[in-house]
Design a protein around this motif. Structure first.
Motif, mmCIF file in Angstrom:
data_model
loop_
_atom_site.group_PDB
_atom_site.id
_atom_site.type_symbol
_atom_site.label_atom_id
_atom_site.label_comp_id
_atom_site.label_asym_id
_atom_site.label_seq_id
_atom_site.Cartn_x
_atom_site.Cartn_y
_atom_site.Cartn_z
ATOM 1 N N ALA A 182 -9.782 13.967 -2.788
ATOM 2 C CA ALA A 182 -9.700 12.659 -3.430
ATOM 3 C C ALA A 182 -10.369 12.675 -4.797
ATOM 4 O O ALA A 182 -9.986 11.928 -5.687
ATOM 5 N N ARG A 183 -11.354 13.543 -4.975
ATOM 6 C CA ARG A 183 -12.042 13.602 -6.266
ATOM 7 C C ARG A 183 -11.132 14.149 -7.364
ATOM 8 O O ARG A 183 -11.371 13.902 -8.536
ATOM 9 N N ALA A 184 -10.103 14.848 -6.989
ATOM 10 C CA ALA A 184 -9.208 15.430 -7.982
ATOM 11 C C ALA A 184 -8.477 14.349 -8.770
ATOM 12 O O ALA A 184 -8.087 14.570 -9.906
ATOM 13 N N SER A 185 -8.299 13.158 -8.169
ATOM 14 C CA SER A 185 -7.594 12.097 -8.881
ATOM 15 C C SER A 185 -8.486 11.396 -9.888
ATOM 16 O O SER A 185 -8.009 10.662 -10.730
ATOM 17 N N LEU A 186 -9.809 11.614 -9.807
ATOM 18 C CA LEU A 186 -10.715 11.022 -10.774
ATOM 19 C C LEU A 186 -10.778 11.907 -12.014
ATOM 20 O O LEU A 186 -10.836 13.116 -11.893
ATOM 21 N N PRO A 187 -10.767 11.301 -13.185
ATOM 22 C CA PRO A 187 -10.880 12.143 -14.368
ATOM 23 C C PRO A 187 -12.232 12.846 -14.380
ATOM 24 O O PRO A 187 -13.245 12.264 -14.031
ATOM 25 N N SER A 188 -12.242 14.125 -14.756
ATOM 26 C CA SER A 188 -13.484 14.868 -14.743
ATOM 27 C C SER A 188 -14.445 14.329 -15.790
ATOM 28 O O SER A 188 -15.638 14.330 -15.595
ATOM 29 N N LYS A 189 -13.915 13.897 -16.893
ATOM 30 C CA LYS A 189 -14.735 13.208 -17.889
ATOM 31 C C LYS A 189 -13.801 12.384 -18.756
ATOM 32 O O LYS A 189 -12.631 12.717 -18.921
ATOM 33 N N PRO A 190 -14.283 11.253 -19.277
ATOM 34 C CA PRO A 190 -13.410 10.424 -20.101
ATOM 35 C C PRO A 190 -13.123 11.114 -21.425
ATOM 36 O O PRO A 190 -13.823 12.042 -21.820
ATOM 37 N N ALA A 191 -12.106 10.627 -22.101
ATOM 38 C CA ALA A 191 -11.744 11.207 -23.393
ATOM 39 C C ALA A 191 -12.871 11.022 -24.400
ATOM 40 O O ALA A 191 -13.034 11.825 -25.295
ATOM 41 N N ALA A 192 -13.653 9.972 -24.251
ATOM 42 C CA ALA A 192 -14.747 9.711 -25.185
ATOM 43 C C ALA A 192 -15.868 9.002 -24.445
ATOM 44 O O ALA A 192 -15.654 8.387 -23.417
ATOM 45 N N THR A 193 -17.070 9.118 -24.967
ATOM 46 C CA THR A 193 -18.197 8.403 -24.381
ATOM 47 C C THR A 193 -18.826 7.513 -25.428
ATOM 48 O O THR A 193 -18.727 7.767 -26.629
ATOM 49 N N GLY A 194 -19.489 6.474 -24.981
ATOM 50 C CA GLY A 194 -20.111 5.524 -25.891
ATOM 51 C C GLY A 194 -19.078 4.552 -26.430
ATOM 52 O O GLY A 194 -17.889 4.859 -26.482
ATOM 53 N N PRO A 195 -19.514 3.371 -26.820
ATOM 54 C CA PRO A 195 -18.574 2.352 -27.276
ATOM 55 C C PRO A 195 -17.745 2.769 -28.494
ATOM 56 O O PRO A 195 -16.546 2.514 -28.544
ATOM 57 N N LEU A 196 -18.367 3.424 -29.462
ATOM 58 C CA LEU A 196 -17.616 3.823 -30.659
ATOM 59 C C LEU A 196 -16.605 4.918 -30.341
ATOM 60 O O LEU A 196 -15.481 4.908 -30.861
ATOM 61 N N GLY A 197 -16.994 5.858 -29.482
ATOM 62 C CA GLY A 197 -16.064 6.909 -29.078
ATOM 63 C C GLY A 197 -14.886 6.358 -28.305
ATOM 64 O O GLY A 197 -13.736 6.760 -28.516
ATOM 65 N N VAL A 198 -15.158 5.419 -27.387
ATOM 66 C CA VAL A 198 -14.082 4.795 -26.608
ATOM 67 C C VAL A 198 -13.170 3.998 -27.535
ATOM 68 O O VAL A 198 -11.946 4.059 -27.405
ATOM 69 N N ALA A 199 -13.753 3.269 -28.487
ATOM 70 C CA ALA A 199 -12.944 2.488 -29.427
ATOM 71 C C ALA A 199 -12.058 3.395 -30.277
ATOM 72 O O ALA A 199 -10.876 3.114 -30.480
ATOM 73 N N ALA A 200 -12.624 4.514 -30.757
ATOM 74 C CA ALA A 200 -11.836 5.447 -31.571
ATOM 75 C C ALA A 200 -10.705 6.054 -30.754
ATOM 76 O O ALA A 200 -9.573 6.182 -31.228
ATOM 77 N N ASP A 201 -10.989 6.414 -29.505
ATOM 78 C CA ASP A 201 -9.974 6.980 -28.624
ATOM 79 C C ASP A 201 -8.872 5.955 -28.339
ATOM 80 O O ASP A 201 -7.684 6.285 -28.369
ATOM 81 N N LEU A 202 -9.257 4.715 -28.094
ATOM 82 C CA LEU A 202 -8.283 3.657 -27.837
ATOM 83 C C LEU A 202 -7.398 3.430 -29.061
ATOM 84 O O LEU A 202 -6.177 3.304 -28.937
ATOM 85 N N LEU A 203 -7.999 3.405 -30.225
ATOM 86 C CA LEU A 203 -7.236 3.221 -31.465
ATOM 87 C C LEU A 203 -6.238 4.357 -31.665
ATOM 88 O O LEU A 203 -5.082 4.132 -32.030
ATOM 89 N N LYS A 204 -6.677 5.586 -31.361
ATOM 90 C CA LYS A 204 -5.800 6.739 -31.516
ATOM 91 C C LYS A 204 -4.642 6.699 -30.506
ATOM 92 O O LYS A 204 -3.509 6.981 -30.834
ATOM 93 N N ARG A 205 -4.952 6.331 -29.261
ATOM 94 C CA ARG A 205 -3.934 6.331 -28.207
ATOM 95 C C ARG A 205 -2.970 5.149 -28.280
ATOM 96 O O ARG A 205 -1.786 5.305 -28.052
ATOM 97 N N GLU A 206 -3.499 3.934 -28.567
ATOM 98 C CA GLU A 206 -2.662 2.739 -28.456
ATOM 99 C C GLU A 206 -2.517 1.949 -29.742
ATOM 100 O O GLU A 206 -1.789 0.956 -29.775
ATOM 101 N N GLY A 207 -3.242 2.331 -30.767
ATOM 102 C CA GLY A 207 -3.176 1.583 -32.018
ATOM 103 C C GLY A 207 -3.987 0.303 -31.927
ATOM 104 O O GLY A 207 -4.627 0.024 -30.913
ATOM 105 N N PRO A 208 -3.944 -0.507 -32.967
ATOM 106 C CA PRO A 208 -4.752 -1.733 -33.004
ATOM 107 C C PRO A 208 -4.438 -2.715 -31.876
ATOM 108 O O PRO A 208 -5.303 -3.446 -31.426
ATOM 109 N N THR A 209 -3.188 -2.720 -31.421
ATOM 110 C CA THR A 209 -2.835 -3.673 -30.358
ATOM 111 C C THR A 209 -3.509 -3.335 -29.027
ATOM 112 O O THR A 209 -3.603 -4.202 -28.162
ATOM 113 N N GLY A 210 -3.987 -2.113 -28.872
ATOM 114 C CA GLY A 210 -4.697 -1.748 -27.645
ATOM 115 C C GLY A 210 -5.956 -2.576 -27.447
ATOM 116 O O GLY A 210 -6.390 -2.800 -26.317
ATOM 117 N N PHE A 211 -6.544 -3.054 -28.544
ATOM 118 C CA PHE A 211 -7.756 -3.863 -28.455
ATOM 119 C C PHE A 211 -7.469 -5.288 -27.990
ATOM 120 O O PHE A 211 -8.388 -6.041 -27.711
#
Length: 157
Positions: free
Chosen positions: A94-123
């Motif tokens: 069951a642990r295999a379905s959990l991501p081993s680590k997120p694409a980014a950590t911290g609020p700024l890293g998560v925001a940058a990753d979201l912007l890269k993946r989904e663009g401004p509308t992701g917010f």
């Protein structure tokens, strides 16, 4: 903390400016319930738009595998006790379905990753649900505040 400060600042500034403009353009008085309702509803729209990006980033952080330690432990415990081959589970660890680590950590890293993946509308994901909560709350806050000020003999906001 940053979200609360941003939300409150946007509420106060927007209500003040919206009410001033509505009173000026419509001729309604400061104490007009219609001016207060319109100002409050506009303030709810702006506040939701300002706060939503932070809510999206916060949600991603809390639901990622690198969320708060207590949430991480709960997810791992649930994954470890999940049945090996029945129900909605497809088998294997069951642990295999959990991501081993997120694409980014911290609020700024998560925001940058979201912007890269989904663009401004992701917010703006979940904006309407957020407005369904913040819109009425903002409206009630300012209408009650205005009425209390009126009862206390204080000038309108």
């Amino acid at each position: 903390m940053a979200r609360a400060a941003t939300l409150t600042a946007s509420q106060c500034a927007t209500y003040d400016e919206a009410k001033r403009a509505i009173v000026a353009y419509t001729g309604l008085g400061d104490r007009s319930l219609l001016a207060q309702l319109a100002s409050s509803m506009l303030t709810g729209l702006v506040t939701t738009t300002v706060a939503n990006p932070m809510d999206v980033v916060k949600t991603i952080m809390f639901t990622s595998n690198k969320g708060p330690p207590a949430a991480q432990e709960q997810r791992l415990a649930a994954a470890a006790t999940a049945p090996a081959g029945g129900g909605a589970h497809t088998g294997g660890d069951a642990r295999a379905s959990l991501p081993s680590k997120p694409a980014a950590t911290g609020p700024l890293g998560v925001a940058a990753d979201l912007l890269k993946r989904e663009g401004p509308t992701g917010f703006l994901k979940g904006w309407s649900a957020n407005y369904a909560r913040l819109g009425p709350q903002t409206l009630i806050t300012f209408i009650v505040s205005e009425k209390l000020r009126e009862l206390a003999g204080m000038p309108s906001l």
